[in-house]
Design a protein around this motif. Structure first.
Motif, PDB file in Angstrom:
ATOM      1  N   SER A  32      -7.823  -1.719   2.503  1.00  0.00           N
ATOM      2  CA  SER A  32      -7.471  -3.082   2.113  1.00  0.00           C
ATOM      3  C   SER A  32      -8.275  -4.035   2.983  1.00  0.00           C
ATOM      4  O   SER A  32      -9.126  -3.624   3.769  1.00  0.00           O
ATOM      5  N   PRO A  67      -7.349  -4.667  -2.067  1.00  0.00           N
ATOM      6  CA  PRO A  67      -6.926  -5.891  -1.368  1.00  0.00           C
ATOM      7  C   PRO A  67      -5.735  -6.552  -2.058  1.00  0.00           C
ATOM      8  O   PRO A  67      -5.490  -6.357  -3.245  1.00  0.00           O
ATOM      9  N   LEU A 124       0.827  -1.209   0.000  1.00  0.00           N
ATOM     10  CA  LEU A 124       0.000   0.000   0.000  1.00  0.00           C
ATOM     11  C   LEU A 124       0.862   1.260   0.000  1.00  0.00           C
ATOM     12  O   LEU A 124       0.488   2.273  -0.602  1.00  0.00           O
TER      13      LEU A 124
END
Length: 416
Positions: free
Chosen positions: A114, A135, A19
């Motif tokens: 996520s 995700p 991320l």
């Protein structure tokens, strides 16, 4: 005026790094990017030029104190009992986390969440912000395979996703309800973040490779498999100790268990060292402090506290790990054979994908792992056919532009 996107990130380092990589891509595209995460990960975000907002409490930290929670490693009954204990202990931590995350997400123009931060969908609804899911494993229902988090018979595939969704939020419903009464926004919105995502048709942009998991043909168009999101730092280098070890012998086997490494450190060290000895392979053990004493005087095994996978794996003969999403991505990208020793969560799914793609032998569950079996897996992983397939898959993954595609898709979804 530049728009601000907040990435709401929780979980382990393997959850956070991809991320942050996505955040760097968004920043390079001209957005103001904030990473709302736990203090432990603040240096990682800030080192890559991203703003940081504090999210207090991390339920994942509690897993280190009970090696059976959220796993089948010590048997189904013990795993269930440990998971219930974890849920009870984590209630207060979860409450602190969602309260602080709500404050961290204020003054944003959009949120990205996520699986580990799926409750961020509720925050987005409360703050009336667009929410994009990012995700690292398939969590959208499909008839093609069961949920990576509940690997049951494929005929019950869709049911497995419904069960996983319920278990993701239902244990925290009391905490979520109390938070909802304090938070802005509607007081009676569903507490199920997956239901809210479906209702709002939130975009899902997946951070794994379509060459590893092809997009199921029964997913709707607002689901995109973008490719892996790798966080590469050009300033990172292998230590001189590791570099010297690599040059003074045959390519070694790298063994590390990532976020699972603290659960049974002595047993893991004995397993790895004995298997390497039986297979007559050199090895680098990652994050295994218990192994230091056990390899005293040996020159064929090096123990290191940490090394970035993307720097080490291209130089090894075989990568052995727990099968987490991040570790699997790194070893497949490196194009080296992979042996997975899954413990729980989505690790069995990734281990089976590795084997199905021909990039490694079948997964060896930790509860069944013995030195003899691991040694046999190491020998199997060096088969010529596996080495060729792993190398070919690595070339495909290295050619992908996962972050670029994800950023383009996010920009198109937001329409700014």
């Amino acid at each position: 005026m530049r728009r601000t996107i907040t990435l709401l990130v929780s979980g382990t380092l393997g959850d956070v790094r991809p991320l942050v990589a996505l955040g760097v891509g968004l920043r390079n595209a001209g957005y103001v990017v904030r990473v709302a995460t736990h203090a432990h990960y603040a240096p990682l975000a800030q080192a890559h030029g991203l703003l940081w907002r504090c999210v207090e409490g991390n339920p994942s930290d509690l897993l280190r104190s009970d090696d059976a929670a959220l796993t089948l490693d010590r048997g189904a009954l013990r795993g269930a009992a440990a998971t219930l204990r974890y849920i009870c202990r984590a209630q207060a931590v979860y409450a602190r986390m969602i309260d602080s995350a709500t404050e961290a997400c204020r003054e944003s123009d959009a949120l990205i969440v996520s699986l580990a931060s799926c409750w961020g969908q509720l925050i987005a609804t409360a703050l009336e912000l667009p929410c994009i899911w990012a995700p690292l494993q398939p969590i959208t229902s499909t008839a093609r395979f069961s949920s990576p988090l509940l690997p049951i018979h494929h005929r019950l595939a869709r049911l497995s996703y419904s069960i996983v969704e319920l278990t993701t939020w239902l244990p925290w419903r009391t905490v979520l309800r109390r938070w909802q009464l304090r938070a802005p926004g509607p007081r009676h919105a569903p507490l199920d973040p997956f239901a809210q995502a479906r209702q709002s048709r939130a975009p899902f942009i997946y951070g794994f490779s379509p060459n590893v998991v092809p997009t199921p043909d029964d997913w709707s168009p607002h689901h995109t498999v973008a490719g892996y999101w790798f966080l590469d730092d050009p300033n990172e280098r292998l230590s001189s100790e590791i570099a010297d070890f690599l040059t003074n012998g045959d390519p070694p086997v790298a063994i590390g268990f990532g976020s699972m490494s603290g659960r049974r450190p002595h047993d893991d060290a004995v397993l790895a060292i004995t298997a390497l000895t039986l297979a007559q392979r050199r090895g680098i053990l990652i994050g295994a402090p218990e192994a230091v004493r056990l390899v005293t005087g040996r020159r064929d095994i090096l123990v290191v506290p940490y090394v970035p996978h993307h720097l080490l794996f291209p130089h090894v003969a075989v990568a052995v790990h727990h099968g987490g999403a991040g570790a699997t991505a790194a070893s497949l990208r490196a194009g080296v054979p992979t042996v997975t020793i899954p413990v729980g969560i989505d690790q069995f799914f990734w281990g089976r994908r590795v084997a199905a793609l021909g990039a490694g032998p079948p997964p060896l569950p930790r509860r069944r792992a013995t030195p003899d079996r691991l040694a046999s897996a190491l020998v199997a992983a060096t088969d010529d056919a596996i080495r060729v397939r792993a190398a070919a898959l690595g070339r495909l993954i290295r050619a992908e532009q996962g972050v670029t595609r994800a950023v383009e898709t996010i920009s198109a979804c937001l329409g700014w």
